[in-house]
Design an enzyme around this catalytic site. Structure first.
Site, PDB file in Angstrom:
ATOM      1  N   LYS A   1       0.863  -1.184   0.000  1.00  0.00           N
ATOM      2  CA  LYS A   1       0.000   0.000   0.000  1.00  0.00           C
ATOM      3  C   LYS A   1       0.892   1.224   0.000  1.00  0.00           C
ATOM      4  CE  LYS A   1      -4.288   1.524   2.166  1.00  0.00           C
ATOM      5  NZ  LYS A   1      -5.189   1.417   0.989  1.00  0.00           N
TER       6      LYS A   1
HETATM    7  C1  LIG Z   1      -7.207   5.890  -0.845  1.00  0.00           C
HETATM    8  C2  LIG Z   1      -7.145   4.515  -0.305  1.00  0.00           C
HETATM    9  C3  LIG Z   1      -8.224   4.221   0.683  1.00  0.00           C
HETATM   10  C4  LIG Z   1      -8.146   2.812   1.207  1.00  0.00           C
HETATM   11  N1  LIG Z   1      -8.321   1.887   0.120  1.00  0.00           N
HETATM   12  C5  LIG Z   1      -8.191   0.494   0.425  1.00  0.00           C
HETATM   13  C6  LIG Z   1      -8.041  -0.327  -0.834  1.00  0.00           C
HETATM   14  C7  LIG Z   1      -8.667  -1.582  -0.937  1.00  0.00           C
HETATM   15  C8  LIG Z   1      -9.446  -2.168   0.227  1.00  0.00           C
HETATM   16  O1  LIG Z   1      -8.540  -2.534   1.214  1.00  0.00           O
HETATM   17  P1  LIG Z   1      -8.975  -2.599   2.741  1.00  0.00           P
HETATM   18  O2  LIG Z   1     -10.263  -3.384   2.772  1.00  0.00           O
HETATM   19  O3  LIG Z   1      -7.852  -3.304   3.427  1.00  0.00           O
HETATM   20  O4  LIG Z   1      -9.178  -1.203   3.190  1.00  0.00           O
HETATM   21  C9  LIG Z   1      -8.514  -2.334  -2.088  1.00  0.00           C
HETATM   22  N2  LIG Z   1      -7.784  -1.868  -3.129  1.00  0.00           N
HETATM   23  C10 LIG Z   1      -7.183  -0.659  -3.077  1.00  0.00           C
HETATM   24  C11 LIG Z   1      -6.396  -0.197  -4.261  1.00  0.00           C
HETATM   25  C12 LIG Z   1      -7.279   0.142  -1.915  1.00  0.00           C
HETATM   26  O5  LIG Z   1      -6.667   1.337  -1.864  1.00  0.00           O
HETATM   27  C13 LIG Z   1      -9.209   2.664   2.291  1.00  0.00           C
HETATM   28  O6  LIG Z   1      -8.925   3.047   3.433  1.00  0.00           O
HETATM   29  O7  LIG Z   1     -10.294   2.156   1.965  1.00  0.00           O
END
Ligand SMILES: CCC[C@H](NCc1c(COP(=O)(O)O)cnc(C)c1O)C(=O)O
Length: 309
Positions: A162
């Site tokens: 990330k």
């Molecule tokens: C700008 C990024 C925001 C961030 N995005 C999370 C995120 C997810 C989902 O991951 P998780 O369920 O572990 O959150 C999947 N895929 C991407 C590219 C992501 O940035 C969030 O906090 O949801």
């Protein structure tokens, strides 16, 4: 001159082991990670628990991914996973927020011009801010378009890290979608397989089965994705993680994004084609309700909650 005022000025931030006021947490404008996107980060939510304390959702899983991302990039965080978990809890408590979005961030805090990160100091900050719905029309469902940009490939950048730089791919896709009148983009692989959203993982529902791109796809392995798969199985659905052709979106009964910020956001239209009934589906609603209960600590998965009072 830039405005120095921010909506977050009253908040406290953990920066390299100290709690400081938000407006004191500044860096030189030539800082490496501002120039080249070399920061790494996490996004974590805390929800109010019945006793009024804050329940941080899957803290350990998020901080494990954070330290893994640093490891992938060879960044020396100088703090252990446990020390960073304690710091997250400290920030939530210091700001008295029972519901918030938490942003741990590590970056090369060095303003010497040049790409090399050798011998550059790594700083870590953790901020916690109030955050409502990531998508304003979350409940009614959003309209998406498949992006003309493909998802970054793991042969180009580590997609399971990330890292800030990955989000240029996300930003250019999201911007294209918004410019063309949609709420969000859906990214595919160069081979045309479904990948994910710019900041979300994606699920389809077809004939009662819950489908999502497999771990072998070029996606961030989301923690909410794992939660949704577990909840769906708890509810008795068959969950299948596999390569999904783009056109399966168009013939799905239901579709939704999931992520820490997006939570569960139904997708009701893709590329002008209505998904299912063109409104949030029953399976999506059942999983959403179960997630709502889980993040507030009232289900079997108490291990997902870290309480901070
Ligand atoms: C700008 C990024 C925001 C961030 N995005 C999370 C995120 C997810 C989902 O991951 P998780 O369920 O572990 O959150 C999947 N895929 C991407 C590219 C992501 O940035 C969030 O906090 O949801």
């Amino acid at each position: 001159m830039f405005s120095s005022m921010s909506q977050y000025d009253s908040l406290k931030v953990w920066l390299d082991g100290k709690m400081v006021g938000y407006s004191e947490a500044t860096v030189p404008i030539l800082t490496h990670s501002m120039q080249y996107g070399s920061g790494i980060f996490e996004g974590i939510r805390a929800y109010p628990l019945p006793d009024g304390s804050a329940g941080i959702f899957r803290l350990s899983d998020h901080m494990e991914r954070f330290v893994n991302t640093a490891r992938i990039y060879g960044m020396n965080l100088r703090y252990t996973k446990e020390e960073l978990e304690d710091a997250v809890m400290e920030v939530v408590a210091a700001n008295g927020l029972s519901s918030c979005y938490i942003r741990p961030f590590a970056f090369y805090n060095d303003d010497r011009i040049g790409l090399s990160v050798k011998d550059k100091k790594v700083s870590v900050y953790i901020a916690a801010v109030p955050l409502g719905n990531y998508f304003s029309d979350k409940n009614s469902g959003i309209r998406c378009r498949t992006s003309s940009w493909h998802r970054i490939s793991s042969s180009v950048l580590p997609v399971q890290a990330k890292a800030s730089g990955n989000y240029l791919n996300s930003i250019i896709a999201n911007s294209e979608a918004r410019r063309s009148g949609f709420d969000e983009a859906i990214l595919t692989s160069p081979e045309g397989y479904l990948a994910e959203g710019p900041g979300e993982n994606i699920f389809l529902v077809k004939k009662g089965k819950v489908l999502t791109p497999g771990d072998e796809s070029d996606i961030l392995i989301g923690i909410t994705r794992d939660t949704v798969m577990t909840i769906a199985r708890d509810l008795g659905y068959e969950v299948v993680a596999r390569q999904i052709h783009r056109e399966e979106l168009y013939i799905a009964d239901e579709a939704f994004f999931c992520g820490t910020a997006a939570e569960i956001t139904p997708i009701v239209e893709v590329d002008g084609i209505r998904i299912g009934q063109g409104r949030p589906g029953n399976v999506t609603s059942r999983i959403t309700e179960a997630l709502y209960r889980a993040v507030r600590g009232d289900t079997v998965h108490r291990e997902w909650i870290t309480s901070v009072s």
